[in-house]
Design a protein around this motif. Sequence first.
Motif, PDB file in Angstrom:
ATOM      1  N   ASP A  23     -17.465 -39.698   4.968  1.00 58.49           N
ATOM      2  CA  ASP A  23     -18.241 -40.647   5.782  1.00 58.49           C
ATOM      3  C   ASP A  23     -19.711 -40.239   5.815  1.00 58.49           C
ATOM      4  N   VAL A  24     -19.957 -38.957   6.069  1.00 60.46           N
ATOM      5  CA  VAL A  24     -21.332 -38.467   6.191  1.00 60.46           C
ATOM      6  C   VAL A  24     -22.072 -38.628   4.865  1.00 60.46           C
ATOM      7  N   TYR A  25     -21.413 -38.282   3.785  1.00 56.32           N
ATOM      8  CA  TYR A  25     -22.040 -38.399   2.462  1.00 56.32           C
ATOM      9  C   TYR A  25     -22.379 -39.857   2.150  1.00 56.32           C
ATOM     10  N   LEU A  26     -21.417 -40.765   2.356  1.00 54.95           N
ATOM     11  CA  LEU A  26     -21.651 -42.173   2.049  1.00 54.95           C
ATOM     12  C   LEU A  26     -22.754 -42.772   2.918  1.00 54.95           C
ATOM     13  N   ALA A  27     -22.932 -42.219   4.121  1.00 54.34           N
ATOM     14  CA  ALA A  27     -23.979 -42.727   5.008  1.00 54.34           C
ATOM     15  C   ALA A  27     -25.361 -42.222   4.629  1.00 54.34           C
ATOM     16  N   THR A  44     -25.176 -49.734   8.471  1.00 60.23           N
ATOM     17  CA  THR A  44     -24.442 -49.333   9.668  1.00 60.23           C
ATOM     18  C   THR A  44     -23.296 -48.408   9.276  1.00 60.23           C
ATOM     19  N   TRP A  45     -22.743 -47.722  10.268  1.00 62.24           N
ATOM     20  CA  TRP A  45     -21.593 -46.847  10.006  1.00 62.24           C
ATOM     21  C   TRP A  45     -20.384 -47.674   9.574  1.00 62.24           C
ATOM     22  N   LYS A  46     -20.315 -48.906  10.053  1.00 66.42           N
ATOM     23  CA  LYS A  46     -19.211 -49.792   9.655  1.00 66.42           C
ATOM     24  C   LYS A  46     -19.278 -50.124   8.163  1.00 66.42           C
ATOM     25  N   ASP A  47     -20.493 -50.164   7.612  1.00 67.98           N
ATOM     26  CA  ASP A  47     -20.645 -50.376   6.169  1.00 67.98           C
ATOM     27  C   ASP A  47     -20.019 -49.229   5.375  1.00 67.98           C
ATOM     28  N   VAL A  48     -20.050 -48.052   5.957  1.00 71.83           N
ATOM     29  CA  VAL A  48     -19.525 -46.846   5.310  1.00 71.83           C
ATOM     30  C   VAL A  48     -18.010 -46.795   5.389  1.00 71.83           C
ATOM     31  N   ILE A  73     -27.149 -46.597  11.087  1.00 72.20           N
ATOM     32  CA  ILE A  73     -27.093 -45.178  10.723  1.00 72.20           C
ATOM     33  C   ILE A  73     -28.424 -44.522  11.079  1.00 72.20           C
ATOM     34  N   GLU A  74     -28.363 -43.524  11.934  1.00 79.26           N
ATOM     35  CA  GLU A  74     -29.555 -42.761  12.311  1.00 79.26           C
ATOM     36  C   GLU A  74     -29.117 -41.329  12.609  1.00 79.26           C
ATOM     37  N   VAL A  75     -29.466 -40.413  11.716  1.00 82.43           N
ATOM     38  CA  VAL A  75     -29.093 -39.008  11.855  1.00 82.43           C
ATOM     39  C   VAL A  75     -30.360 -38.165  11.843  1.00 82.43           C
ATOM     40  N   ILE A  76     -30.520 -37.322  12.853  1.00 81.22           N
ATOM     41  CA  ILE A  76     -31.670 -36.421  12.940  1.00 81.22           C
ATOM     42  C   ILE A  76     -31.191 -35.033  12.536  1.00 81.22           C
ATOM     43  N   GLY A  77     -31.788 -34.496  11.488  1.00 82.47           N
ATOM     44  CA  GLY A  77     -31.305 -33.232  10.949  1.00 82.47           C
ATOM     45  C   GLY A  77     -32.422 -32.293  10.555  1.00 82.47           C
ATOM     46  N   PRO A  78     -32.057 -31.151   9.979  1.00 82.59           N
ATOM     47  CA  PRO A  78     -33.031 -30.103   9.654  1.00 82.59           C
ATOM     48  C   PRO A  78     -33.789 -30.390   8.361  1.00 82.59           C
TER      49      PRO A  78
END
Length: 332
Positions: free
Chosen positions: A118-122, A137-141, A150-155
Motif C-alpha cells: 500500500d505504502v509503495y503504491l501510494a 487517494t488511498w482508495k485509488d491504491v 494521499i499526504e505523507v510527511i517523512g524524512p
Amino acid sequence: MLLAGCGGGGRTQIRIVGSSTVYPFTTAVAEQFKRKWQDFPAPIVESTGTGGGIKLLCAGLGSQFPDAANASRRIKKSEVEDCASHGVKGLIELQVGIDGLVMAQSRQANFPGLTERDVYLALAANPFGRGPNRARTWKDVNPALPDIRIEVIGPPPTSGTRDSFNELYMLKGCNSEPAMKALKKSDEGRHKQICEKVREDGAFVEGGENDNLIVQKIAANPRALGVFGYSFVEENGDRVKGLPLNGVEPSYDNIASGAFPASRPLYLYVKAQHVPAVRGMREFLAEFARESTWGRRGYLSRKGLVASPDPVRRAGETVARSLAVMDVGALT
C-alpha cells in the motif's frame, strides 16, 4: 587533555552529532552523565541526520570535528572508506537499542492499517516501472482504504530514517511484485530507481531532520500520515498513534520480538582516536552501555527505546569497556 585542532584551539567537552531518532536517547545519557560526573563538562549533542552526522564524523581529526555520531542505520562501507581517507582509522560501534519505524496519524484520525505494498503504491514515483503515479487517494491504491488524499510527511534523503523507510517499506512493497525481484538480478540500478524514488507532486512531503516537527504537523492534520521512530509515538501518545503494519501493532513487545515488520537497530559510532584526547569519553561510553541505561528496565526505556537482545547488550558492554574498534569486513 585538550584535543588539538587546526586553528581551533582545544575542546574539552564531548561533541556528538547525527540521527534525530537517536538524539533524545543520547541527550538523556548526556544529562545523566553530567549528573554523575560533575567534573566533566556537559556533552554537546546535535541533531544533524544520520548521513550528515557520519559525514561530519569522518571529515577529520581534531577539535573542529565531532567525537561520535548517532545513527538510525548501520554505517556503510563507503562511509568507513571516507573516514579512512581523512585519517579517521578506527570506529567503536555500539548498538544502543532497537526502534520501530512507524507510519503514524493524529489521535483524532481513524485510518486503518497498511501494508508495505500500500505504502509503495501510494508514494512511488513510478510504481513497478509502469509510468507516473496517478493515485490521488488511498482508495485509488487499495479499495479497502479510505477515500482520503494521499499526504505523507517523512524524512529527507540525508536522514537514516529515510534509508530505513526505503528498506523497510518501499523496497518490500516494490518486491511484492515478482517482476521486481527479477529486475534486481538483471539491473540493480533500475530496480533501485523504480523501488526507492518517491513522487514529487505533493503526496510525499519532506518534514526535515526534526521528527518532533513531523509529530506536530500530523497532530494538527488528521488527514495526514507521518513517518518517524516508535519512540516519538511513545513520547507523544496523547497526540499521535501508530498504524498497524501487515496487521501488527507497533508496540514495545512487538518491536523487541521482531514481530513488527519495520524494526531497525540504532547505533552510536565513536572515533577511537578521540577517546584518549577528550575528557570523559570513557566514562560516557560506560554510562551508555550500562544495564540501568539501555536495559529492559533502564531509563532509556521510559523514553521509548526498545532494548537490544541480551547478547547484543552484553557484547556492547564489553566493547564500551575495551574500546575495541569495529570489524568493517561485514559492511556493505
